[in-house]
Design a protein around this motif. Structure first.
Motif, PDB file in Angstrom:
ATOM      1  N   ALA A 266       0.832  -1.199   0.000  1.00 52.24           N
ATOM      2  CA  ALA A 266       0.000   0.000   0.000  1.00 52.24           C
ATOM      3  C   ALA A 266       0.865   1.246   0.000  1.00 52.24           C
ATOM      4  CB  ALA A 266      -0.930   0.013   1.209  1.00 52.24           C
ATOM      5  N   THR A 267       0.443   2.226  -0.785  1.00 52.71           N
ATOM      6  CA  THR A 267       1.033   3.560  -0.743  1.00 52.71           C
ATOM      7  C   THR A 267      -0.101   4.534  -0.468  1.00 52.71           C
ATOM      8  OG1 THR A 267       2.755   2.989  -2.340  1.00 52.71           O
ATOM      9  CG2 THR A 267       2.277   5.321  -2.028  1.00 52.71           C
ATOM     10  N   TYR A 268       0.011   5.302   0.601  1.00 54.36           N
ATOM     11  CA  TYR A 268      -1.112   6.135   1.005  1.00 54.36           C
ATOM     12  C   TYR A 268      -0.643   7.533   1.387  1.00 54.36           C
ATOM     13  CZ  TYR A 268       0.449   5.136   5.793  1.00 54.36           C
ATOM     14  OH  TYR A 268       1.189   5.029   6.941  1.00 54.36           O
ATOM     15  N   MET A 328       3.088  13.999   1.174  1.00 58.37           N
ATOM     16  CA  MET A 328       4.099  12.998   1.493  1.00 58.37           C
ATOM     17  C   MET A 328       3.495  11.601   1.373  1.00 58.37           C
ATOM     18  SD  MET A 328       6.456  12.643   4.932  1.00 58.37           S
ATOM     19  CE  MET A 328       7.118  14.287   4.643  1.00 58.37           C
ATOM     20  N   LEU A 329       4.168  10.722   0.628  1.00 53.40           N
ATOM     21  CA  LEU A 329       3.689   9.369   0.402  1.00 53.40           C
ATOM     22  C   LEU A 329       4.284   8.422   1.435  1.00 53.40           C
ATOM     23  CD1 LEU A 329       3.957   9.157  -3.483  1.00 53.40           C
ATOM     24  CD2 LEU A 329       2.090  10.022  -2.082  1.00 53.40           C
ATOM     25  N   HIS A 330       3.446   7.515   1.942  1.00 52.93           N
ATOM     26  CA  HIS A 330       3.868   6.532   2.922  1.00 52.93           C
ATOM     27  C   HIS A 330       3.602   5.144   2.353  1.00 52.93           C
ATOM     28  CE1 HIS A 330       4.071   9.719   6.049  1.00 52.93           C
ATOM     29  NE2 HIS A 330       3.027  10.209   5.394  1.00 52.93           N
ATOM     30  N   LYS A 331       4.540   4.250   2.563  1.00 51.28           N
ATOM     31  CA  LYS A 331       4.395   2.882   2.085  1.00 51.28           C
ATOM     32  C   LYS A 331       4.231   1.930   3.265  1.00 51.28           C
ATOM     33  CE  LYS A 331       6.837   3.377  -2.302  1.00 51.28           C
ATOM     34  NZ  LYS A 331       7.870   2.792  -3.219  1.00 51.28           N
ATOM     35  N   LYS A 332       3.446   0.877   3.020  1.00 48.08           N
ATOM     36  CA  LYS A 332       3.177  -0.070   4.094  1.00 48.08           C
ATOM     37  C   LYS A 332       2.896  -1.436   3.496  1.00 48.08           C
ATOM     38  CE  LYS A 332       0.320  -0.688   8.239  1.00 48.08           C
ATOM     39  NZ  LYS A 332       1.471  -0.615   9.165  1.00 48.08           N
ATOM     40  N   ASP A 333       3.511  -2.459   4.074  1.00 49.57           N
ATOM     41  CA  ASP A 333       3.215  -3.843   3.700  1.00 49.57           C
ATOM     42  C   ASP A 333       2.118  -4.360   4.622  1.00 49.57           C
ATOM     43  OD1 ASP A 333       5.121  -3.937   1.661  1.00 49.57           O
ATOM     44  OD2 ASP A 333       6.718  -4.474   3.072  1.00 49.57           O
ATOM     45  N   ILE A 334       1.067  -4.884   4.032  1.00 49.78           N
ATOM     46  CA  ILE A 334      -0.109  -5.327   4.781  1.00 49.78           C
ATOM     47  C   ILE A 334      -0.183  -6.838   4.785  1.00 49.78           C
ATOM     48  CG2 ILE A 334      -2.631  -5.328   4.821  1.00 49.78           C
ATOM     49  CD1 ILE A 334      -2.532  -2.523   3.613  1.00 49.78           C
ATOM     50  N   SER A 335      -0.365  -7.419   5.963  1.00 49.73           N
ATOM     51  CA  SER A 335      -0.596  -8.851   6.122  1.00 49.73           C
ATOM     52  C   SER A 335      -1.572  -9.022   7.282  1.00 49.73           C
ATOM     53  CB  SER A 335       0.714  -9.595   6.394  1.00 49.73           C
ATOM     54  OG  SER A 335       0.476 -10.982   6.574  1.00 49.73           O
ATOM     55  N   THR A 336      -2.814  -9.350   6.970  1.00 53.86           N
ATOM     56  CA  THR A 336      -3.858  -9.351   7.984  1.00 53.86           C
ATOM     57  C   THR A 336      -4.997 -10.273   7.565  1.00 53.86           C
ATOM     58  OG1 THR A 336      -5.452  -7.933   9.133  1.00 53.86           O
ATOM     59  CG2 THR A 336      -4.923  -7.351   6.888  1.00 53.86           C
ATOM     60  N   VAL A 337      -5.899 -10.532   8.493  1.00 50.72           N
ATOM     61  CA  VAL A 337      -7.100 -11.309   8.160  1.00 50.72           C
ATOM     62  C   VAL A 337      -8.229 -10.403   7.698  1.00 50.72           C
ATOM     63  CG1 VAL A 337      -6.534 -13.178   9.749  1.00 50.72           C
ATOM     64  CG2 VAL A 337      -7.933 -11.249  10.543  1.00 50.72           C
ATOM     65  N   GLU A 338      -8.066  -9.080   7.874  1.00 48.84           N
ATOM     66  CA  GLU A 338      -9.109  -8.156   7.436  1.00 48.84           C
ATOM     67  C   GLU A 338      -8.533  -6.780   7.157  1.00 48.84           C
ATOM     68  OE1 GLU A 338     -13.586  -6.874   8.726  1.00 48.84           O
ATOM     69  OE2 GLU A 338     -12.036  -6.795  10.280  1.00 48.84           O
ATOM     70  N   PHE A 339      -8.981  -6.211   6.039  1.00 46.63           N
ATOM     71  CA  PHE A 339      -8.614  -4.852   5.652  1.00 46.63           C
ATOM     72  C   PHE A 339      -9.906  -4.100   5.349  1.00 46.63           C
ATOM     73  CE2 PHE A 339      -8.174  -1.823   2.201  1.00 46.63           C
ATOM     74  CZ  PHE A 339      -7.126  -1.018   2.625  1.00 46.63           C
ATOM     75  N   ARG A 394      -6.187   9.852   3.373  1.00 47.08           N
ATOM     76  CA  ARG A 394      -6.973  10.599   2.387  1.00 47.08           C
ATOM     77  C   ARG A 394      -7.166   9.772   1.118  1.00 47.08           C
ATOM     78  NH1 ARG A 394      -8.142  15.938   1.781  1.00 47.08           N
ATOM     79  NH2 ARG A 394      -9.542  16.256   0.035  1.00 47.08           N
ATOM     80  N   GLU A 395      -6.140   9.059   0.714  1.00 48.10           N
ATOM     81  CA  GLU A 395      -6.238   8.177  -0.446  1.00 48.10           C
ATOM     82  C   GLU A 395      -5.154   7.118  -0.363  1.00 48.10           C
ATOM     83  OE1 GLU A 395      -5.322   9.947  -4.263  1.00 48.10           O
ATOM     84  OE2 GLU A 395      -4.479  11.686  -3.254  1.00 48.10           O
ATOM     85  N   ILE A 396      -5.357   6.048  -1.139  1.00 57.20           N
ATOM     86  CA  ILE A 396      -4.464   4.907  -1.054  1.00 57.20           C
ATOM     87  C   ILE A 396      -4.459   4.152  -2.368  1.00 57.20           C
ATOM     88  CG2 ILE A 396      -6.305   3.478  -0.090  1.00 57.20           C
ATOM     89  CD1 ILE A 396      -4.194   1.945   1.485  1.00 57.20           C
ATOM     90  N   VAL A 397      -3.301   3.650  -2.730  1.00 58.00           N
ATOM     91  CA  VAL A 397      -3.161   2.693  -3.830  1.00 58.00           C
ATOM     92  C   VAL A 397      -2.835   1.351  -3.201  1.00 58.00           C
ATOM     93  CG1 VAL A 397      -1.792   1.996  -5.828  1.00 58.00           C
ATOM     94  CG2 VAL A 397      -2.468   4.383  -5.551  1.00 58.00           C
ATOM     95  N   LEU A 398      -3.712   0.385  -3.428  1.00 59.24           N
ATOM     96  CA  LEU A 398      -3.587  -0.942  -2.819  1.00 59.24           C
ATOM     97  C   LEU A 398      -3.331  -1.966  -3.913  1.00 59.24           C
ATOM     98  CD1 LEU A 398      -3.994  -2.428  -0.012  1.00 59.24           C
ATOM     99  CD2 LEU A 398      -6.273  -2.993  -0.876  1.00 59.24           C
ATOM    100  N   ARG A 399      -2.215  -2.690  -3.792  1.00 53.76           N
ATOM    101  CA  ARG A 399      -1.866  -3.735  -4.760  1.00 53.76           C
ATOM    102  C   ARG A 399      -1.823  -5.083  -4.045  1.00 53.76           C
ATOM    103  NH1 ARG A 399      -0.507  -2.060  -9.732  1.00 53.76           N
ATOM    104  NH2 ARG A 399      -0.027   0.161 -10.026  1.00 53.76           N
ATOM    105  N   PRO A 400      -2.939  -5.833  -4.093  1.00 52.64           N
ATOM    106  CA  PRO A 400      -2.986  -7.125  -3.412  1.00 52.64           C
ATOM    107  C   PRO A 400      -2.016  -8.124  -4.031  1.00 52.64           C
ATOM    108  CG  PRO A 400      -5.190  -6.353  -4.029  1.00 52.64           C
ATOM    109  CD  PRO A 400      -4.204  -5.506  -4.747  1.00 52.64           C
ATOM    110  N   VAL A 401      -1.486  -9.002  -3.177  1.00 51.50           N
ATOM    111  CA  VAL A 401      -0.646 -10.120  -3.633  1.00 51.50           C
ATOM    112  C   VAL A 401      -1.583 -11.299  -3.869  1.00 51.50           C
ATOM    113  CG1 VAL A 401       1.242 -11.667  -3.071  1.00 51.50           C
ATOM    114  CG2 VAL A 401       1.332  -9.264  -2.343  1.00 51.50           C
ATOM    115  N   ILE A 402      -1.811 -11.633  -5.131  1.00 52.24           N
ATOM    116  CA  ILE A 402      -2.722 -12.716  -5.495  1.00 52.24           C
ATOM    117  C   ILE A 402      -1.901 -13.958  -5.807  1.00 52.24           C
ATOM    118  CG2 ILE A 402      -4.513 -13.460  -7.105  1.00 52.24           C
ATOM    119  CD1 ILE A 402      -5.190 -10.532  -7.546  1.00 52.24           C
TER     120      ILE A 402
END
Length: 444
Positions: A266-268, A328-339, A394-402
């Motif tokens: 994610a970049t938000y 300012m852009l922030h990056k985050k790696d997401i690993s969870t059971v719910e988003f 405010r906004e986010i670009v989410l790229r799921p790992v499929i």
């Protein structure tokens, strides 16, 4: 006294029939009382609606005209009957010219609004969250989308669906009376009291398999994960009647087809109240810039079309406001059971706490079976979800790992206002105060 004794003996000797008769009497009295209370409640609302209808109109003026987009399949095909019984009469008594259009297929409401060319004073949605999302999407996809959303077509929401998240926050009655909620929503259209609501724009990003899709707009938010999957499957357990929502978590917790591992990059961007960067020359009406993803490269915020501003914007000179965090852009790696991404629109009374924002909630990385069931039951009972992390964005670009071995039998889905969409890379943007909706005076 002898008669009383005989009656008691008869009841004791025929206790099964006595119990059955008592139950019938109880339900009969309760049913009659509910019918009477509903009748009296509707009488009060009808009397108020008649006052609006009896008001003298200026010579040569036209009747107020609205178009009602009714989804007859909503709420297990009860929506049409509820509209005709509790909502339609109030609109007619108020002297409003009503055109009712019934949808026959998914996506039809979006097309109707997108191509609407007749002169109407408002668009009223009679359905659930999915129908509301379709109407808002059609409204903002119009060539005159900004003007139509801000001025031409205020939106009324009649909570006639199975899920009415936004309408519930606008018109929830203190006694949870569904008839009162429907009547309040209808009278909000009659009284013409509006307030601006935030809109979430969701756009599928360009992939190797195809071009980017058209944006979808919603008022509630986006959900992805195991709890979303279980909630979406609750109607498969219809034979459990009122317990099907609870039973869904019991059985779905044992299945491997749920999205137990939501992994994504994610970049938000965080929200900004307004500064020289986002509200200066070339800034957009939403109070922020737009994250762009091109050829898998992250780009800085870009200027957008200027639009209408509110009174506060006219009084503040944003060219003199400095905010180093804006853009300012922030990056985050997401690993969870719910988003999940939710707006302030779905909070009680649509309360906005400070700067307009979406709330990104992340669940724990893993969950046990008992933990999954207990948390699911908590949500069914109306309690707030337990999350591991919250962020205001405010906004986010989410790229799921499929996973590469993903097949049609294991398709992964996200929910946009409780409607299912195939899981893809998405760009989600908050558009503050984008549309006007009818509401009660205390909410406005």
């Amino acid at each position: 006294m002898a008669k009383v004794v005989n009656i008691l003996k008869t009841i004791r000797n025929n206790w099964k029939k006595s119990v059955f008769g008592s139950v019938l009497v109880f339900y009969g009295v309760n049913y009659g009382r509910n019918k009477y209370e509903i009748s009296e409640l509707m009488r009060e609302y009808c009397q108020e609606a008649v006052k609006y209808g009896e008001q003298p109109a200026p010579l040569g003026s036209k009747l107020r005209q609205i178009i009602v987009i009714l989804n007859p399949a909503a709420n297990k095909r009860k929506a049409k009957a509820n509209f005709e019984k509790f909502c339609g009469p109030l609109l007619y008594l108020a002297g409003i010219s009503v055109t009712v259009v019934q949808t026959e297929s998914e996506g039809q409401a979006r097309g109707l609004v997108e191509n609407l060319d007749q002169a109407v004073d408002a668009i009223v949605v009679a359905g659930g969250d999915g129908t509301v999302s379709e109407v808002v999407t059609g409204l903002l996809r119009r060539p005159d989308g900004n003007q139509a959303a801000q001025r031409r077509f205020p939106v009324g929401i009649l909570p006639l669906g199975q899920t009415n998240t936004v309408a519930g926050s606008l018109f929830a009655a203190a006694d949870s009376n569904l008839v009162r909620t429907m009547a309040d929503a209808t009278m909000a259209v009659v009284r013409e009291v509006t307030r601006p609501l935030d809109v979430v724009r969701v756009q599928a990003l360009e992939t190797e398999d195809g071009p980017p899709g058209k944006p979808v707009y919603c008022l509630g938010g986006v959900r992805w994960g195991a709890y979303r999957d279980a909630h979406a499957r609750r109607d498969k357990y219809w034979y459990w009647d009122g317990l099907r929502a609870h039973v869904a978590y019991v059985f779905c917790g044992l299945k491997s087809g749920l999205s137990w591992h939501c992994e994504a990059g994610a970049t938000y961007a965080r929200p900004c109240a307004g500064c020289s960067k986002c509200r200066g020359v070339g800034g957009d009406e939403a109070g922020g810039r737009v994250l762009e993803g091109r050829s898998r490269l992250w780009h800085a915020f870009l200027p957008w079309r200027s639009g209408t501003v509110n009174t506060r914007d006219e009084l503040v000179d944003y060219s003199k406001v400095q905010n180093s965090e804006c853009g300012m852009l922030h990056k985050k790696d997401i690993s969870t059971v719910e988003f999940s991404l939710t707006t302030e629109n779905v909070r009680p009374n649509c309360h906005r706490d400070g700067i307009p924002h979406m709330e990104m909630c992340l669940g724990p990385p893993t969950v046990s079976y008992t933990g999954f069931v207990s948390e699911g039951w908590r949500r069914v009972n109306g309690q707030e979800p337990q999350v591991a992390e919250k962020l205001q964005i405010r906004e986010i670009v989410l790229r799921p790992v499929i996973p590469q071995d993903s097949s049609k039998d294991k398709e992964r889905w996200i929910s946009i206002d409780n409607e299912d969409y195939e899981l893809k890379p998405i760009h989600v943007t908050l558009l503050p105060k984008k549309i006007h909706v009818f509401c009660t005076s205390n909410v406005a």
